[in-house]
Design a protein around this motif. Sequence first.
Motif: not given
Length: 449
Positions: A168-175, A187-204
């Motif tokens: 994922v080239d474009r960063a994911v921003q969560v406000i 009560n905030r819950r977050v589930l992140i799954i980045v499978e084999d060989g994948a790439e991600a950037r997240l900004l909270f």
Amino acid sequence: MNMNSEKQYIDLYRECREMICSHSAAPLNAVRDDAFAAFSSLGFPTRKVERYKYTDIGELFAPDYGLNLSRLDIPVDPYEAFRCDVPNLSTSLYFVVNDMFYSKAMPKARLPEGVRVCSLCQAAAEMPDVVARHYARIARSDEDAVTALNTMLAQDGLFVYVPKGVKVDRAVQVINILRSNVDLMVNRRVLIIVEDGAEARLLFCDHAADDRDFLTTQVIEAYVGENASLDLYCLEETHIRNHRVSNVYVEQLASSRVNHNVITLHNGVTRNRLDIVFKGEGAECSANGCVIADKSQHVDNNTLIDHQVGHCTSRELYKYVLDGDARGAFAGRVLVRHGAQNTTSQETNQNLCASRTARMYTQPMLEIYADDVKCAHGSTVGQLNDAALFYMRQRGISEKEAKLLLEFAFINEVIDHIGLEPLRDRLHHLVEKRFRGELNKCEGCKLCK
């Protein structure tokens, strides 16, 4: 065990269980009763519990907060209420209002095929096996009362899924926006799954829209597959009436890479927990923290990096600048288990107390059961260098400006670890404004007015 703080939540769950479940999804409901049993047994940790010795959790949860268990729609258009534009930072922008995923307006930019960013309930309907297999597995309720409380009360949350081999080239921003006309518990819950060989950037980014007392519990579970990469940035800019208890759990498989950055620019009381577990050889992580606190703010960062296998590398750097009557705490434990040979670990905590009434508590720890390792740790607590201040004043720099420059230089080392250059530049600007005592919110944000 003092049950004064716990009783209201135990009674609440017993009375409202059906309502809680009716507004949630099967994978979340499947673990809810077990979490309730764990919470009832554990109770809130006291300061006698090692990992909570610097923050009184029971006191934070004692007030009677409101909860939106019936999932009433909060009247807000986040695109109008909030403009958190970081110049030149192109992101896929999403919103969470309190603890509800905002689905009325989605980013215009399309994510790569197979990538999902949605509510947990929606993900449970579309990918029930994936959610059930990962939800509440590494965030264990029987080991932490706050995690148990979050698991028994959370009705929805955020789901991020990056399939095998996708970058994922474009960063994911969560406000994350806190909004209420009454004192509120979220009560905030977050589930992140980045499978084999994948790439991600997240900004909270955490922000408070209303001048109310907020109490936020947050549990983030992140699964990072083999040869996968995850950058996770968490920025808190709320206000003095916000109390946040955040637990982040990360599981890394072989040759994976994780970069975690937590930045606290403005808050009331914050307690951050970070647990990273190496499950496969060749993995590496970098955990960085930046804290700027004054007045009566309280920030407590507690980390555990668990080297369960060999040939892994971990690096930690946490820096605090405390002024006024602020309180800071850092407790970092690196655990190298039997057989985890060729482990490399460096843990550093450096702190600057800019006033005589600020207090910092630091406890870096190494626990090593293998003999072929390279591990080091250290911490410092000090005040501004009088010689440096004198040198700068002799050259015409005012005392206030000299102090600011020294504080800014001290904290920059952490910010420079941020991989997103536009975000890094923006944080340099925000940190400077913070040290100058100006509003530390983003320009153009209606929440700041």
